[in-house]
Scaffold this active site. Sequence first.
Site, PDB file in Angstrom:
ATOM      1  NE  ARG A   1      -4.168  -2.673  -4.997  1.00 13.16           N
ATOM      2  CZ  ARG A   1      -3.934  -3.443  -3.928  1.00 13.16           C
ATOM      3  NH1 ARG A   1      -3.604  -2.910  -2.774  1.00 13.16           N
ATOM      4  NH2 ARG A   1      -4.024  -4.760  -4.025  1.00 13.16           N
TER       5      ARG A   1
ATOM      6  CE  LYS B   1     -10.742   9.444  -8.979  1.00 13.83           C
ATOM      7  NZ  LYS B   1     -12.042  10.131  -8.918  1.00 13.83           N
ATOM      8  N   GLY B   2      -5.557   8.403  -4.423  1.00 11.04           N
ATOM      9  CA  GLY B   2      -4.817   8.859  -3.237  1.00 11.04           C
ATOM     10  C   GLY B   2      -5.785   9.321  -2.171  1.00 11.04           C
TER      11      GLY B   2
ATOM     12  CG  ASP C   1      -2.039  -0.924   1.206  1.00 13.07           C
ATOM     13  OD1 ASP C   1      -2.324  -1.451   0.120  1.00 13.07           O
ATOM     14  OD2 ASP C   1      -2.682  -1.140   2.246  1.00 13.07           O
ATOM     15  CG  MET C   2       2.107   5.411  -1.825  1.00 16.06           C
ATOM     16  SD  MET C   2       3.816   4.936  -1.457  1.00 16.06           S
ATOM     17  CE  MET C   2       4.329   4.228  -3.016  1.00 16.06           C
TER      18      MET C   2
HETATM   19  C1  FAD Z   1      -8.172  -1.456  -4.165  1.00 16.46           C
HETATM   20  C2  FAD Z   1      -7.880  -0.089  -3.628  1.00 16.46           C
HETATM   21  C3  FAD Z   1      -6.699   0.124  -2.919  1.00 16.46           C
HETATM   22  C4  FAD Z   1      -6.391   1.394  -2.445  1.00 16.46           C
HETATM   23  N1  FAD Z   1      -5.176   1.606  -1.844  1.00 16.46           N
HETATM   24  C5  FAD Z   1      -4.811   2.854  -1.516  1.00 16.46           C
HETATM   25  C6  FAD Z   1      -3.502   3.149  -1.048  1.00 16.46           C
HETATM   26  O1  FAD Z   1      -2.652   2.274  -0.891  1.00 16.46           O
HETATM   27  N2  FAD Z   1      -3.198   4.451  -0.770  1.00 16.46           N
HETATM   28  C7  FAD Z   1      -4.104   5.469  -0.931  1.00 16.46           C
HETATM   29  O2  FAD Z   1      -3.752   6.628  -0.696  1.00 16.46           O
HETATM   30  N3  FAD Z   1      -5.357   5.213  -1.351  1.00 16.46           N
HETATM   31  C8  FAD Z   1      -5.735   3.948  -1.641  1.00 16.46           C
HETATM   32  N4  FAD Z   1      -7.013   3.707  -2.097  1.00 16.46           N
HETATM   33  C9  FAD Z   1      -8.058   4.760  -1.976  1.00 16.46           C
HETATM   34  C10 FAD Z   1      -8.064   5.682  -3.161  1.00 16.46           C
HETATM   35  O3  FAD Z   1      -6.894   6.476  -3.181  1.00 16.46           O
HETATM   36  C11 FAD Z   1      -9.277   6.627  -3.133  1.00 16.46           C
HETATM   37  O4  FAD Z   1      -9.247   7.407  -1.971  1.00 16.46           O
HETATM   38  C12 FAD Z   1     -10.618   5.909  -3.178  1.00 16.46           C
HETATM   39  O5  FAD Z   1     -10.568   4.790  -4.007  1.00 16.46           O
HETATM   40  C13 FAD Z   1     -11.717   6.856  -3.719  1.00 16.46           C
HETATM   41  O6  FAD Z   1     -11.380   7.274  -5.012  1.00 16.46           O
HETATM   42  P1  FAD Z   1     -12.176   6.814  -6.353  1.00 16.46           P
HETATM   43  O7  FAD Z   1     -11.140   6.520  -7.385  1.00 16.46           O
HETATM   44  O8  FAD Z   1     -13.078   5.720  -6.051  1.00 16.46           O
HETATM   45  O9  FAD Z   1     -12.902   8.105  -6.853  1.00 16.46           O
HETATM   46  P2  FAD Z   1     -13.916   9.116  -6.158  1.00 16.46           P
HETATM   47  O10 FAD Z   1     -14.035  10.251  -7.119  1.00 16.46           O
HETATM   48  O11 FAD Z   1     -13.488   9.410  -4.760  1.00 16.46           O
HETATM   49  O12 FAD Z   1     -15.258   8.290  -6.096  1.00 16.46           O
HETATM   50  C14 FAD Z   1     -15.989   7.921  -7.239  1.00 16.46           C
HETATM   51  C15 FAD Z   1     -17.290   7.298  -6.794  1.00 16.46           C
HETATM   52  O13 FAD Z   1     -17.032   6.092  -6.074  1.00 16.46           O
HETATM   53  C16 FAD Z   1     -17.876   5.967  -4.948  1.00 16.46           C
HETATM   54  N5  FAD Z   1     -17.072   6.062  -3.699  1.00 16.46           N
HETATM   55  C17 FAD Z   1     -15.769   6.434  -3.604  1.00 16.46           C
HETATM   56  N6  FAD Z   1     -15.343   6.367  -2.321  1.00 16.46           N
HETATM   57  C18 FAD Z   1     -16.409   5.970  -1.602  1.00 16.46           C
HETATM   58  C19 FAD Z   1     -16.610   5.699  -0.217  1.00 16.46           C
HETATM   59  N7  FAD Z   1     -15.640   5.833   0.681  1.00 16.46           N
HETATM   60  N8  FAD Z   1     -17.834   5.271   0.174  1.00 16.46           N
HETATM   61  C20 FAD Z   1     -18.843   5.099  -0.705  1.00 16.46           C
HETATM   62  N9  FAD Z   1     -18.704   5.335  -2.037  1.00 16.46           N
HETATM   63  C21 FAD Z   1     -17.517   5.757  -2.478  1.00 16.46           C
HETATM   64  C22 FAD Z   1     -18.857   7.091  -5.046  1.00 16.46           C
HETATM   65  O14 FAD Z   1     -19.959   6.644  -5.805  1.00 16.46           O
HETATM   66  C23 FAD Z   1     -18.088   8.139  -5.809  1.00 16.46           C
HETATM   67  O15 FAD Z   1     -18.908   9.060  -6.466  1.00 16.46           O
HETATM   68  C24 FAD Z   1      -7.312   2.457  -2.623  1.00 16.46           C
HETATM   69  C25 FAD Z   1      -8.489   2.242  -3.330  1.00 16.46           C
HETATM   70  C26 FAD Z   1      -8.781   1.000  -3.834  1.00 16.46           C
HETATM   71  C27 FAD Z   1     -10.039   0.797  -4.625  1.00 16.46           C
END
Ligand code: FAD
Length: 309
Positions: A185, A188-189, A135-136
């Site tokens: 992987r 967005k962060g 993870d980051m």
């Molecule tokens: C498999 C995986 C591993 C990850 N590992 C890391 C990591 O190591 N480091 C790190 O900094 N981040 C990590 N993340 C989190 C990532 O950085 C984002 O913060 C998170 O995925 C939300 O971004 P999004 O791309 O879904 O887009 P967004 O624009 O945030 O969301 C798009 C849509 O997805 C849905 N959604 C998003 N988040 C939520 C929520 N919490 N609850 C309900 N619905 C939601 C909503 O419908 C939203 O409109 C990880 C995410 C995933 C999926």
Amino acid sequence: MLRTTLLAASRSPRSRKLIEQLPPTRAIVKRFVAGDTLDEGVSVTDTLVGTGRRITLDHLGEDTTDAAQAAGTAEAYEKLLAALAETGLADRAEVSVKLSAVGQFLPKDGEQVALENARRICAAAAAVGTTVTLDMEDHTTTDSTLGIARELRADYPWLGVVLQAYLHRTEADCAEFSGPGSRVRLCKGAYQEPASVAFQKKSDVDLAYVRCLKILMAGEGYPMVASHDPRLIRVAGQLAAQNGRSADSFEYQMLYGIRPEEQERLIAEGNTMRVYLPYGNQWYGYFMRRLAERPANLVFFLRALATKS
Ligand SMILES: Cc1cc2nc3c(=O)[nH]c(=O)nc-3n(C[C@H](O)[C@H](O)[C@H](O)COP(=O)(O)OP(=O)(O)OC[C@H]3O[C@@H](n4cnc5c(N)ncnc54)[C@H](O)[C@@H]3O)c2cc1C
């Protein structure tokens, strides 16, 4: 503003104490976390694998400053990997590791301790035929995490890394990690980052995500598209097709409890879908980042509080 407050609270011991004790917290945490124990983690994995999903399990914990606790986390991963092998799940489930949970922040030799503990986890994963992804965490750890990843990849070339599109540096990191056998992987962060290192506007982060994805999809590695964003999922499919990628040369990933119907739709279309499944009692930081990502989650939480009191 709300996001900033929630992310600040995610690192505050006082808020942690308060939120952990609130009566409805547990029920809401359950939406995002498999349970407190290894058995619950494995049992939910088994159920999800039965639906065609692949899994990456996270033994919850982060920001450890205690060497014994860091070693204990490595041991917990060894037990988890053995349990996955025993239950016949190791070909469908891998593990995700936060280096800050295995010693990266220890005041003395933190990086070395984290490297050795992560090496133990990689050896246990190799023994049962599965993989590990690092993870980051926040940007102060990126160089250290990628440095440890480079060292581990010499022995375990399948080791995956997470790259965060919101960081200005990430396009260059994608280029470095897009070679043969490389597993990245792309997310967005999730942390609060200053404008000096990270894009601040959602639209800029989304554009950066697409630029990074273009590099990974055109590369020779295995891109892991970690997003719930419908637009980015569409773009990922288009870029995969443009680059002549078959369904087994990249995968989609989502967090447990978020957009399950979309997960099912992607599986039905023949794609690989992996769910990030956390378990354990150290859920506070993870849970607060999920609240910060989506105001609706916070509203739901506050409503549950109001009805209980
Ligand atoms: C498999 C995986 C591993 C990850 N590992 C890391 C990591 O190591 N480091 C790190 O900094 N981040 C990590 N993340 C989190 C990532 O950085 C984002 O913060 C998170 O995925 C939300 O971004 P999004 O791309 O879904 O887009 P967004 O624009 O945030 O969301 C798009 C849509 O997805 C849905 N959604 C998003 N988040 C939520 C929520 N919490 N609850 C309900 N619905 C939601 C909503 O419908 C939203 O409109 C990880 C995410 C995933 C999926």
